[in-house]
Write a protein that holds these residues in place. Structure first.
Motif, PDB file in Angstrom:
ATOM      1  N   GLU A   6     -25.386 -17.171  11.492  1.00  0.00           N
ATOM      2  CA  GLU A   6     -25.088 -16.408  10.283  1.00  0.00           C
ATOM      3  C   GLU A   6     -23.921 -17.028   9.512  1.00  0.00           C
ATOM      4  N   TYR A   7     -22.967 -17.609  10.230  1.00  0.00           N
ATOM      5  CA  TYR A   7     -21.885 -18.341   9.566  1.00  0.00           C
ATOM      6  C   TYR A   7     -22.471 -19.506   8.765  1.00  0.00           C
ATOM      7  N   CYS A  24     -18.548 -12.881   5.735  1.00  0.00           N
ATOM      8  CA  CYS A  24     -18.886 -12.505   7.115  1.00  0.00           C
ATOM      9  C   CYS A  24     -17.857 -11.558   7.727  1.00  0.00           C
TER      10      CYS A  24
END
Length: 299
Positions: A6-7, A24
Motif C-alpha cells: 500500500e505504501y 497512509c
C-alpha cells in the motif's frame, strides 16, 4: 507485506515520499523504511532515488502491477466479509468525466433504492484521471468514454451513446435553427471545455474536419461556467444531449442538434478487470447492466 504494498501504491499515486506518507497516515521515515524493506524482501531496487522521487525502476513497475492486484483483492475480500456480516454498506467511490455527471443519478438512485446503507462519493475528472485513479485504487469505478481513446485492460459496461447539441440563446446567431452543421458551429463565439478533457478533443477533431479553425473565446473545466456564459446570450457551447437536458431549457435557451455529420460516442462504466469484485462494485455492475438494457430497448 500488505501495508508495504500500500505504501508503494501511495508513492505511485502521490509521486512524493512526504505526501505518500501523509496519505497512509504514517511518518515519512516509516514510509521510506517500509518501501526499503519491500525492496530488500524482493532483492531488487523498485524506486529511482535522488534528492526527490524520480519514478520506478522497470522491476518496480512490474511489482506495482502485482501490488495493485494484491491490494485490490484484499480490499474486495474485506468488503465481501463485511457484507456477509452486516449487509451491503460502506462508501462507493465513482470518478466521472464532467459531461457524464448528469447521468450518474441514473446509477446512484436505483442503487440506493436497493442498498440504503451505501454512501457515494462522486468525483469529476478528465478521462485520463479516471483511469489513473482506478489504477491507484482511489476510486472503485469510473464513467468515461469507451470508444475514443484507450482504456487499458479495464472491464467495460456500456451505458449510453453521447450525441451533441449546440446550446445557445434563441436570439443569438443560429438560435432559431432546427439543426446546424459543425462548420456553422465553428463560425460563432464558443465557450468550451479545456483541452485536457476528452470531450474537447472530440470537438476539436469534428470542427477541424469541418474546415474550421477553432478559436474558443472562453475555456473552462466547469460545465456550470460554460452554461452561465451561454445564458448571457453572448456565447454558445457544445454539450452532450443528456447534459443539455438537465439545465431546464427555457424559450430563451435552446439545444439544437448538430449534424453533418451526427457524431456518436459511447460512454460506459469502467472498472478494474479482476475477479471476484467487491460486493459494492458487483451491485453497481448490476445496476449499470440494467440501465444499458433499458437504453437498448428504447433504441
Amino acid at each position: 507485506m500488505i501495508d508495504k504494498l500500500e505504501y508503494l501504491l501511495a508513492l505511485a499515486r502521490e509521486e512524493h515520499f512526504g505526501r505518500g506518507a501523509e496519505s497512509c497516515g504514517v511518518t515519512q521515515p516509516t514510509f521510506s523504511a517500509g518501501i526499503r524493506s519491500l525492496e530488500e524482501a524482493l532483492g531488487m531496487p523498485l524506486v529511482e532515488r535522488s534528492s526527490r522521487f524520480q519514478g520506478f525502476t522497470p522491476e518496480g513497475e512490474r511489482v506495482l502491477e502485482w501490488a495493485r492486484r494484491i491490494v485490490g483483492d484484499m480490499h474486495a475480500m474485506r468488503a465481501d466479509i463485511r457484507a456477509l456480516k452486516r449487509g451491503l454498506n460502506g462508501l462507493l467511490r465513482i470518478a466521472a468525466i464532467p459531461t457524464a455527471l448528469a447521468t450518474i443519478t441514473e446509477l446512484t438512485t436505483p442503487y440506493r433504492r436497493q442498498h440504503e446503507a451505501v454512501r457515494f462519493s462522486i468525483q469529476s475528472c478528465t478521462s485520463n484521471e479516471v483511469l489513473r485513479r482506478l489504477d491507484n485504487f482511489e476510486v472503485d469505478a469510473g464513467v468515461t468514454y469507451i470508444d475514443n481513446e484507450p482504456i487499458g485492460k479495464n472491464r467495460v459496461v456500456p451505458l449510453y451513446d453521447e450525441r451533441y447539441r449546440l446550446l445557445t440563446a434563441a436570439d443569438a446567431p443560429l438560435g432559431r435553427r432546427e439543426q446546424v452543421s459543425w462548420a456553422e458551429v465553428g463560425q460563432i463565439p464558443l465557450c468550451l471545455l479545456t483541452p485536457d478533457m476528452q470531450n474537447r478533443r472530440i470537438l476539436d477533431r469534428l470542427l477541424r474536419n469541418a474546415g474550421t479553425e477553432l478559436r474558443p473565446t472562453l475555456e473552462s473545466n466547469s460545465i456550470v461556467v460554460l452554461v452561465s456564459h451561454v445564458q448571457t446570450g453572448r456565447w454558445a457551447c457544445v454539450l452532450p444531449e443528456k447534459l443539455a437536458q438537465i439545465f431546464g431549457l427555457t424559450p430563451r435557451l435552446r439545444a439544437i442538434p448538430i449534424v453533418e455529420p451526427e457524431e456518436v460516442h459511447a460512454v460506459g462504466l469502467v472498472l478494474p478487470n479482476r475477479e471476484p469484485v467487491s460486493p459494492l462494485v458487483a451491485a453497481l455492475v448490476n445496476v449499470a447492466e440494467g440501465l444499458a438494457r433499458g437504453q437498448a430497448a428504447l433504441a
